[in-house]
Design a protein around this motif. Structure first.
Motif, PDB file in Angstrom:
ATOM      1  N   ARG A  85       0.836  -1.208   0.000  1.00 61.61           N
ATOM      2  CA  ARG A  85       0.000   0.000   0.000  1.00 61.61           C
ATOM      3  C   ARG A  85       0.867   1.253   0.000  1.00 61.61           C
ATOM      4  O   ARG A  85       0.563   2.229  -0.703  1.00 61.61           O
ATOM      5  N   TRP A 223      -7.431  -1.302  -0.822  1.00 61.06           N
ATOM      6  CA  TRP A 223      -7.168  -2.511  -0.038  1.00 61.06           C
ATOM      7  C   TRP A 223      -7.975  -3.696  -0.557  1.00 61.06           C
ATOM      8  O   TRP A 223      -8.107  -4.701   0.122  1.00 61.06           O
ATOM      9  N   VAL A 361      -0.333  -3.343  -3.440  1.00 60.48           N
ATOM     10  CA  VAL A 361      -1.064  -4.213  -2.519  1.00 60.48           C
ATOM     11  C   VAL A 361      -1.247  -5.597  -3.131  1.00 60.48           C
ATOM     12  O   VAL A 361      -1.068  -6.621  -2.450  1.00 60.48           O
TER      13      VAL A 361
END
Length: 423
Positions: A85, A223, A361
């Motif tokens: 991230r 995410w 991610v």
């Protein structure tokens, strides 16, 4: 996402597998090759001496070192996704530079370890930074290599890695022969320097215009990888196929020593054969695996080949020393074919099924799956093949076949669920 002004020109890049002498003609891949070679040399230096340094020089027990490295591995596993991230937010080059600088400092700190607490703390820092850099490095390749050349470029870099690790390992063997504190510390500090130098080189790589245009992912997608069940299923299946590395590094040497009449040096023979064949075959193995259907076929073939290699290894029990060595070599060749095929297929799927705006991610998740396999692999291989012989090899073979065949349905699920990615 904040980006630096270094941007690759819009003109099409030459195919990365065209070479001028031994170097690729593509400037970015040539720079990546130098960074990779430097990093691999350092890791090759440290790999043969790591455990012996802590046991013979620092004075720790082998069991305590093993437990400490396992604990550190758990921290490394947990660090992959947050680092990914950070890569999406601040750029893969900057984050990888920071991580590799930290890895270099952690490696240098090993030279100061004189207690178990110091070893454990340093090992945790090293593992967390080093493992999290794996996913960020995957995101870096997505940022600096054009999509059409990405898998082929990674194959070339893996070839460079094998060569660098092999050469570094030779110098590591010299240090083992000297078996002195000075020799071990020299290699540790050289390895630390390779990470720091590589970090400084990474920040000068230009990103592709496509990556600059994409920017950061929207808040709802940043995410998503951690709850993207189709992608997670492909990650798990890829991780199961990645158990082959533990099979080669841990299971096979134990099998040779405990269950066959092959000479002990045959374990080293298998390792050398693996390195040489991967260096020769990894780039050709990417042909036809550049798209999703080709990658699915590659993963299916890999599962079948791994099962075949398990069957061949199982046959070595009870053979004469000469025949055992020959059959081991044959099984190692089959395993290498599976390895280069699954590596190419995994790279393609890891990128193709991800949201290109959140590669950090997604690559963090994908690399964490492989890290989990690395942690679980030694115990699984020992419980199956080493403790139960032929029956254990059969269990492993079935596991590989089921995983390889399962990639197709998992990918179809991911493709049906891919509208949110703009597919």
């Amino acid at each position: 996402m904040t980006t630096s002004p270094a941007v690759a020109p819009a003109a099409p890049a030459p195919a990365p597998t065209r070479f001028a002498g031994l170097l690729p003609t593509d400037d970015v891949l040539r720079r990546l090759s130098l960074i990779t070679l430097l990093n691999a040399l350092g890791r090759g230096l440290f790999f043969p001496i790591s455990v012996l340094y802590f046991t013979r020089i620092v004075g720790l027990s082998a069991t305590s070192v093993g437990v400490g490295l396992t604990v550190a591995g758990v921290f490394g596993l947990a660090a992959g996704v947050p680092a990914g991230r950070a890569s999406d937010r601040w750029g893969s080059r900057r984050v990888l530079c920071a991580l590799w600088s930290g890895v270099g400092l952690s490696m240098a700190a090993y030279a100061l370890v004189d207690s178990y607490a110091g070893f454990l703390g340093t090992a945790i820092c090293y593992a967390a930074l080093n493992q999290s850099s794996t996913g960020v490095r995957g995101a870096l390749y997505a940022d600096v290599l054009p999509p059409a050349h990405r898998v082929e470029g990674r194959a070339h870099l893996r070839m460079v890695t094998n060569v660098g690790m092999g050469v570094g390992g030779l110098f590591g063997a010299v240090a083992l022969q000297w078996d002195s504190r000075a020799a071990y510390l020299t290699l540790i500090l050289v390895n630390a320097c390779t990470f720091v130098i590589g970090a400084l080189m990474v920040v000068r790589l230009p990103v592709t215009p496509e990556r600059v245009a994409q920017g950061d992912a929207p808040a709802a997608s940043r995410w998503r990888a951690v709850r993207d069940l189709p992608y997670l299923s492909v990650t798990v299946l890829n991780a199961v196929l990645a158990l082959q590395y533990s099979l080669l590094e841990v299971g096979l040497p134990l099998w040779i020593v405990q269950n066959t009449d092959a000479p002990r040096w045959s374990a080293a023979l298998v390792a050398v054969l693996n390195c040489a064949l991967v260096a020769l075959l990894q780039v050709p193995a990417t042909r036809g695996v550049e798209d999703v259907p080709g990658a699915v076929r590659a993963m299916r073939r890999s599962g079948l080949l791994l099962a075949a290699s398990c069957a061949v290894f199982a046959l070595t029990a009870g053979l004469s020393p000469v025949w055992a060595v020959l059959v081991l070599a044959a099984g190692a060749v089959v395993q290498v074919l599976a390895e280069v095929t699954s590596a190419a297929g995994g790279w393609t799927l890891g990128y193709a099924l991800a949201d290109s705006r959140a590669h950090g991610v997604y690559q963090g998740v994908f690399s964490s799956g492989q890290a989990a396999a690395t942690m679980a692999g030694p115990a699984l291989v020992t419980v199956t093949a080493i403790e139960h012989g032929t029956a254990g090899w059969v269990v492993l073979g079935v596991l590989f076949v089921v995983s390889g065949l399962g990639v197709g349905p998992a990918v179809r699920w991911a493709r049906r669920d891919g509208e949110w990615r703009g597919e």
